[in-house]
Design a protein around this motif. Structure first.
Motif, PDB file in Angstrom:
ATOM      1  N   SER A 213       0.738  -1.126  -0.043  1.00 61.05           N
ATOM      2  CA  SER A 213      -0.019  -0.044   0.202  1.00 61.05           C
ATOM      3  C   SER A 213       0.831   1.217   0.149  1.00 61.05           C
ATOM      4  N   ALA A 214       1.943   1.151   0.698  1.00 63.19           N
ATOM      5  CA  ALA A 214       2.750   2.508   0.878  1.00 63.19           C
ATOM      6  C   ALA A 214       4.221   2.084   1.308  1.00 63.19           C
ATOM      7  N   TYR A 215       5.378   2.596   0.867  1.00 63.30           N
ATOM      8  CA  TYR A 215       6.525   2.705   1.434  1.00 63.30           C
ATOM      9  C   TYR A 215       6.919   3.956   2.318  1.00 63.30           C
ATOM     10  N   LEU A 216       7.291   3.597   3.582  1.00 63.01           N
ATOM     11  CA  LEU A 216       7.805   4.887   4.452  1.00 63.01           C
ATOM     12  C   LEU A 216       9.278   5.015   4.440  1.00 63.01           C
ATOM     13  N   ALA A 217       9.953   5.770   3.647  1.00 65.67           N
ATOM     14  CA  ALA A 217      11.319   6.029   3.472  1.00 65.67           C
ATOM     15  C   ALA A 217      11.650   6.317   4.986  1.00 65.67           C
ATOM     16  N   ILE A 218      12.732   5.517   5.529  1.00 66.75           N
ATOM     17  CA  ILE A 218      13.336   5.955   6.670  1.00 66.75           C
ATOM     18  C   ILE A 218      14.656   6.479   6.780  1.00 66.75           C
ATOM     19  N   VAL A 219      14.647   7.625   7.394  1.00 64.84           N
ATOM     20  CA  VAL A 219      15.696   8.491   7.266  1.00 64.84           C
ATOM     21  C   VAL A 219      16.158   9.064   8.799  1.00 64.84           C
ATOM     22  N   ALA A 220      17.767   9.079   8.749  1.00 59.98           N
ATOM     23  CA  ALA A 220      18.032   9.581   9.965  1.00 59.98           C
ATOM     24  C   ALA A 220      18.824  10.992   9.578  1.00 59.98           C
ATOM     25  N   LYS A 221      18.067  12.032  10.004  1.00 61.16           N
ATOM     26  CA  LYS A 221      18.802  13.532   9.775  1.00 61.16           C
ATOM     27  C   LYS A 221      20.146  13.663  10.473  1.00 61.16           C
ATOM     28  N   ARG A 222      21.010  13.922   9.684  1.00 59.72           N
ATOM     29  CA  ARG A 222      22.239  14.176  10.267  1.00 59.72           C
ATOM     30  C   ARG A 222      22.403  15.274  11.064  1.00 59.72           C
ATOM     31  N   GLU A 232      26.873  10.261  14.718  1.00 63.78           N
ATOM     32  CA  GLU A 232      25.874   9.790  13.866  1.00 63.78           C
ATOM     33  C   GLU A 232      25.239   8.368  14.338  1.00 63.78           C
ATOM     34  N   TRP A 233      25.985   7.498  15.212  1.00 65.01           N
ATOM     35  CA  TRP A 233      25.564   6.343  15.249  1.00 65.01           C
ATOM     36  C   TRP A 233      24.502   6.425  16.367  1.00 65.01           C
ATOM     37  N   GLU A 234      24.335   7.529  17.385  1.00 67.57           N
ATOM     38  CA  GLU A 234      23.292   7.671  18.019  1.00 67.57           C
ATOM     39  C   GLU A 234      21.981   8.258  17.390  1.00 67.57           C
ATOM     40  N   GLU A 235      22.289   8.916  16.323  1.00 66.62           N
ATOM     41  CA  GLU A 235      21.036   9.305  15.624  1.00 66.62           C
ATOM     42  C   GLU A 235      20.357   8.294  14.796  1.00 66.62           C
ATOM     43  N   MET A 236      21.155   7.401  14.344  1.00 68.06           N
ATOM     44  CA  MET A 236      20.825   6.051  13.719  1.00 68.06           C
ATOM     45  C   MET A 236      20.019   5.285  14.563  1.00 68.06           C
ATOM     46  N   ALA A 237      20.669   5.263  15.754  1.00 67.15           N
ATOM     47  CA  ALA A 237      19.961   3.910  16.665  1.00 67.15           C
ATOM     48  C   ALA A 237      18.532   4.754  17.218  1.00 67.15           C
ATOM     49  N   ALA A 238      18.550   6.174  17.267  1.00 70.34           N
ATOM     50  CA  ALA A 238      17.202   6.859  17.676  1.00 70.34           C
ATOM     51  C   ALA A 238      16.088   6.417  16.487  1.00 70.34           C
ATOM     52  N   THR A 239      16.559   6.651  15.300  1.00 71.89           N
ATOM     53  CA  THR A 239      15.800   6.318  14.196  1.00 71.89           C
ATOM     54  C   THR A 239      15.171   4.839  14.343  1.00 71.89           C
ATOM     55  N   VAL A 284      19.506   7.247   4.758  1.00 74.69           N
ATOM     56  CA  VAL A 284      18.658   6.490   4.370  1.00 74.69           C
ATOM     57  C   VAL A 284      18.932   5.033   4.783  1.00 74.69           C
ATOM     58  N   MET A 285      17.890   4.745   5.720  1.00 77.74           N
ATOM     59  CA  MET A 285      17.921   3.382   6.445  1.00 77.74           C
ATOM     60  C   MET A 285      17.103   2.316   5.909  1.00 77.74           C
ATOM     61  N   GLY A 286      16.761   2.433   4.865  1.00 74.84           N
ATOM     62  CA  GLY A 286      15.705   1.663   4.077  1.00 74.84           C
ATOM     63  C   GLY A 286      14.450   2.224   3.966  1.00 74.84           C
ATOM     64  N   PHE A 287      13.235   1.010   3.818  1.00 77.30           N
ATOM     65  CA  PHE A 287      11.970   1.536   3.906  1.00 77.30           C
ATOM     66  C   PHE A 287      11.150   0.551   4.410  1.00 77.30           C
ATOM     67  N   PHE A 288      10.124   1.177   5.310  1.00 77.03           N
ATOM     68  CA  PHE A 288       9.139   0.266   5.936  1.00 77.03           C
ATOM     69  C   PHE A 288       8.032   0.019   4.942  1.00 77.03           C
ATOM     70  N   THR A 289       7.498  -1.205   4.576  1.00 79.75           N
ATOM     71  CA  THR A 289       6.892  -1.467   3.580  1.00 79.75           C
ATOM     72  C   THR A 289       5.412  -1.648   4.441  1.00 79.75           C
ATOM     73  N   LEU A 290       4.334  -1.411   4.107  1.00 82.55           N
ATOM     74  CA  LEU A 290       3.138  -1.334   4.628  1.00 82.55           C
ATOM     75  C   LEU A 290       2.058  -1.644   3.918  1.00 82.55           C
ATOM     76  N   GLY A 291       0.995  -2.613   4.637  1.00 81.64           N
ATOM     77  CA  GLY A 291      -0.086  -3.021   3.692  1.00 81.64           C
ATOM     78  C   GLY A 291      -0.892  -3.916   4.600  1.00 81.64           C
TER      79      GLY A 291
END
Length: 316
Positions: A213-222, A232-239, A284-291
């Motif tokens: 149904s939708a992709y949710l792009a997963i991004v850690a804002k630097r 950076e690793w802390e921001e990615m862990a939080a995401t 960009v940490m991948g995509f969350f597929t949703l359906g």
């Protein structure tokens, strides 16, 4: 808001007390006049006096006491109607406040009690990564996606930077991201690897991507905050924690979700970041597929974990 409501409540109580007092006074007035008529007749031992006093009492009641009685009843009815209007307005204002709070990142005012530890652990244990091949093609509404992102927004964040960002891709933008992925793989991979990758992606496009149904792009804002830069690793862990929150909410709502790392060469390509509206340094940490998936299909996903005690060491 609470002070005004309290003052109005007290005022209504005073008015209702006055109305009740007036009503009771009307009834007591009638009884008093009738009693006076009877006593006067007995004292004078005269039927004429009794009838005269009784008629006088009835006339007084009709023209003095009875109007007060009906006025009191009318005021009570008017007050009830006013309370109904205020109650409706208060309910609408409360709903608007809850909606504004959710949009502003505040907990819903109507949030219920916390689940028991057993209920919380049961939800966590029932979370599943549901592969898109098992989706049934049902659409997930915007309201449902908003709930997922609201849950994601309560992830832990060092320095209150809140680095998680999501880009919801539906319809034409969903297809554009898929086409961009194919194009990046075609141009950036070695010829032999590109051929195998494109063959694999083509099969997914024909059999699986259409069910999403939708992709949710997963991004850690630097640089989520201009005045603060965390490791950076802390921001990615939080995401990643935000994605876990979203996955748990999927389970609670009966939705199907899956965090895919996507094609590595396409995931963090400059073209992909530009497509998503992100800065070059963002991750960009991948995509969350949703359906959606049929209940029996969801029930078929079995979770297996080794003993938790094997994964913890205790130091006294």
């Amino acid at each position: 808001m609470e002070s005004d409501t309290l003052l109005r409540s007290k005022a209504r109580q005073v008015q209702q007390s006055d109305i009740k007092t007036t009503s009771i006074g009307a009834e007591l007035g009638l009884l008093g006049l009738l009693l006076a008529s009877g006593l006067a007749g007995l004292a004078a031992q005269s039927a004429t006096v009794t009838v005269t006093m009784f008629c006088g009492g009835v006339l007084t009641w009709l023209f003095v006491t009875l109007p007060d009685f009906f006025n009191a009843r009318a005021q009570g009815l008017k007050q009830q109607q006013q309370e109904g209007k205020e109650g409706k307005a208060g309910a609408e204002e409360g709903k608007q406040g809850a909606d504004n709070g959710a949009a502003a990142g505040k907990p819903p005012a109507s949030a219920g009690p916390l689940p028991s530890p057993e209920a919380a652990l049961a939800l966590i244990a029932r979370r599943r990564s549901v592969f898109p091949k098992d989706y049934n093609g049902g659409r997930v509404t915007r309201e449902e996606i908003e709930k997922l992102v609201q849950a994601a927004n309560w992830a832990p964040t060092h320095g209150q930077t809140e680095p998680w960002r999501f880009v919801v891709l539906e319809g034409a933008s969903k297809k554009a991201m898929e086409d961009l992925t194919m194009q990046i793989c075609r141009t950036r991979l070695p010829a032999d690897k590109a051929e195998k990758t494109l063959e694999k992606l083509t099969k997914k496009a024909d059999s699986t991507w259409g069910k999403i149904s939708a992709y949710l792009a997963i991004v850690a804002k630097r640089q989520a905050r201009a005045d603060k830069a965390m490791p950076e690793w802390e921001e990615m862990a939080a995401t990643a924690c935000a994605v876990q929150n979203m996955a748990l909410m999927c389970t609670a709502m009966g939705l199907a979700g899956y965090w895919t790392s996507w094609q590595e060469v396409a995931r963090e390509a400059p073209e992909m970041k530009e497509f998503l509206g992100m800065a070059p340094e963002d991750r960009v940490m991948g995509f969350f597929t949703l359906g959606r998936a049929d209940p029996e299909r969801l029930a078929g996903y079995r979770g297996v974990r080794g003993p938790w005690a094997d994964k913890v060491a205790w130091r006294g």
